[in-house]
Design a protein around this motif. Structure first.
Motif, short mmCIF file in Angstrom:
data_model
loop_
_atom_site.label_atom_id
_atom_site.label_comp_id
_atom_site.label_asym_id
_atom_site.label_seq_id
_atom_site.Cartn_x
_atom_site.Cartn_y
_atom_site.Cartn_z
N LYS A 63 -16.09 24.57 -0.80
CA LYS A 63 -15.54 25.05 -1.92
C LYS A 63 -14.85 26.83 -2.19
O LYS A 63 -14.70 28.21 -1.70
N ASP A 108 -6.29 28.95 -2.00
CA ASP A 108 -6.81 28.46 -2.41
C ASP A 108 -7.97 27.61 -1.30
O ASP A 108 -9.66 27.41 -1.77
N GLU A 119 -14.62 28.83 -4.84
CA GLU A 119 -15.05 30.17 -5.01
C GLU A 119 -15.80 30.51 -4.20
O GLU A 119 -15.75 32.46 -4.57
N ASN A 120 -15.31 30.37 -3.11
CA ASN A 120 -15.70 31.11 -1.76
C ASN A 120 -14.52 31.63 -1.31
O ASN A 120 -14.41 32.69 -0.69
N THR A 121 -13.64 31.98 -1.73
CA THR A 121 -12.29 32.79 -1.58
C THR A 121 -12.59 33.93 -1.80
O THR A 121 -11.99 35.18 -1.69
N VAL A 122 -13.55 34.39 -2.73
CA VAL A 122 -13.76 35.91 -2.99
C VAL A 122 -14.34 36.47 -2.17
O VAL A 122 -14.44 37.70 -2.04
#
Length: 402
Positions: A302, A282, A304-307
């Protein structure tokens, strides 16, 4: 996309660099957009002590010459000779251990191709400055401290595995075993200190200034102490593979293979690795577990920046390393990794806009490009397609071409 098509795109992008750098000695390290030269706040002059990536741009020119007989590329690169000379003759205190990254892809490679003794003399002086960083007690090369002071950090980092080839080259070029002895001593300390029993790799260690013994892990690039930074793994595997080409020391070959296989075992089906193999699922990529220090557009908090957590630069470096290792060992895992990495990089991560310089997206665990990722990707393609013998390894003396 075929690898030939991918290399043709890289060649065009290298020419974009040449157009934008003409007459300057600037480099760009990272770019969100791939434009690089529209983001000058991220550019560093070669004279800056922290510059280490200049030659990943100027070093593209020798590759263009070797693959396309592009003599204009060598002429373009030659204009920077004075800046590289001044860096180690006049501004030698403004440097750190990354002199190998600076002077192998540029000065050494230019000397190999042109026979110019100006490039040779500059590269040998760079090797001298690198050797001066050797700590006799600890038998390692000091990473970042300035040498004109007694106040040292006593830090050793794994990236230096890719700098000692400059010392091996100087040994072969001059016959002076001093360079060899410093390089070997440092690599042995790297192996014994930074490589764990399971084949994973620490980024850095602080050493005791009095005794020279290792004190504590000091990660500065991966997620945290105890983690397994993918690009650092690429650096040491490639560095040990290069050291083997010079020395034929079987220890370097077996360690390189062991560490590379640990890297492959740590993958999750994609040959492009996670930025740090021990990064929590995460958590986006960051600096040493901290969320400060990156560009304003990047928010490491954030989820979502794990992508973007993959690191294409690590895949490109490891592809180069595995290609070199496969010259000396029959190992299907290494060969398959190099082939699959180049295929996936070319078809999923290569930016095909030939009007901008950036090649590989998703480099260094972020939504952007890095010149080191681009350089090693271009080099890996050139090695695969054209059997290019690069400056990263000993392949005998090269005759003057020009």
């Amino acid at each position: 996309m075929t690898l030939q098509e991918a290399f043709a795109i890289c060649a065009k992008k290298a020419h974009v660099h040449m157009e934008n750098m003409n007459g300057t000695s600037l480099e760009a390290r990272e770019s969100r957009s791939g434009a690089y030269y529209d983001e000058r706040e991220k550019m560093t002059p070669l004279s800056n002590r922290w510059a280490w990536t200049n030659s990943f741009i100027t070093g593209m020119a020798p590759i263009l010459y070797q693959t396309e007989n592009d003599k204009k590329a060598l002429a373009w690169a030659n204009q920077f000779e004075q800046a590289y000379h001044d860096k180690v003759f006049a501004l030698y205190s403004q440097s750190m251990h990354d002199l190998g990254f600076l002077y192998l892809p540029y000065s050494v490679h230019m000397y190999q191709l042109t026979g110019s003794h100006a490039h040779r003399d500059t590269a040998l002086r760079a090797a001298d400055e690198l050797a001066k960083r050797f700590d006799v007690k600890g038998r390692y090369i000091e990473a970042w401290s300035e040498m004109n002071t007694f106040e040292k950090e006593h830090r050793m980092i794994v990236d230096s595995s890719m700098n000692v080839p400059l010392l091996f080259w100087a040994w072969k070029e001059t016959g002076h075993t001093f360079y060899h002895d410093v390089a070997v001593a440092h690599l042995e300390t790297i192996i014994s200190t930074l490589v764990r029993e399971d084949g994973s790799v620490c980024h850095a260690y602080f050493m005791d200034g009095e005794t020279g013994l290792p004190k504590e892990e000091a990660n500065s690039c991966g997620y945290a102490n105890g983690s397994h930074w993918a690009r650092g793994t690429g650096w040491i595997v490639y560095g040990l593979a290069i050291a083997y080409t010079y020395t034929q020391n079987e220890h370097y070959l077996t360690e390189a293979i062991r560490i590379a296989e640990k890297y492959i075992d740590s993958l999750t089906g994609n040959p492009v690795p996670i930025w740090d193999f021990r990064l929590p699922a995460d958590k986006p990529a960051c600096i040493c577990g901290n969320v400060q220090g990156f560009a304003a557009h990047w928010d490491e908090t954030k989820p979502e920046n794990t992508v973007y957590n993959v690191d294409t630069s690590a895949a490109a470096i490891m592809a180069c390393a595995c290609q070199l290792l496969c010259l000396y060992t029959e190992n299907d895992r290494l060969k398959n990794y190099a082939d699959s990495a180049l295929c996936v990089l070319s078809n999923e991560y290569l930016d095909t806009d030939t009007q901008k310089a950036g090649m590989l997206r998703r480099s260094n665990g972020r939504d952007g490009f890095t010149v080191y990722g681009d350089y090693y990707y271009m080099l890996a393609l050139a090695m695969k397609l054209y059997d290019v013998k690069s400056c990263w390894g000993f392949f005998g003396s090269a005759d003057s071409i020009l």
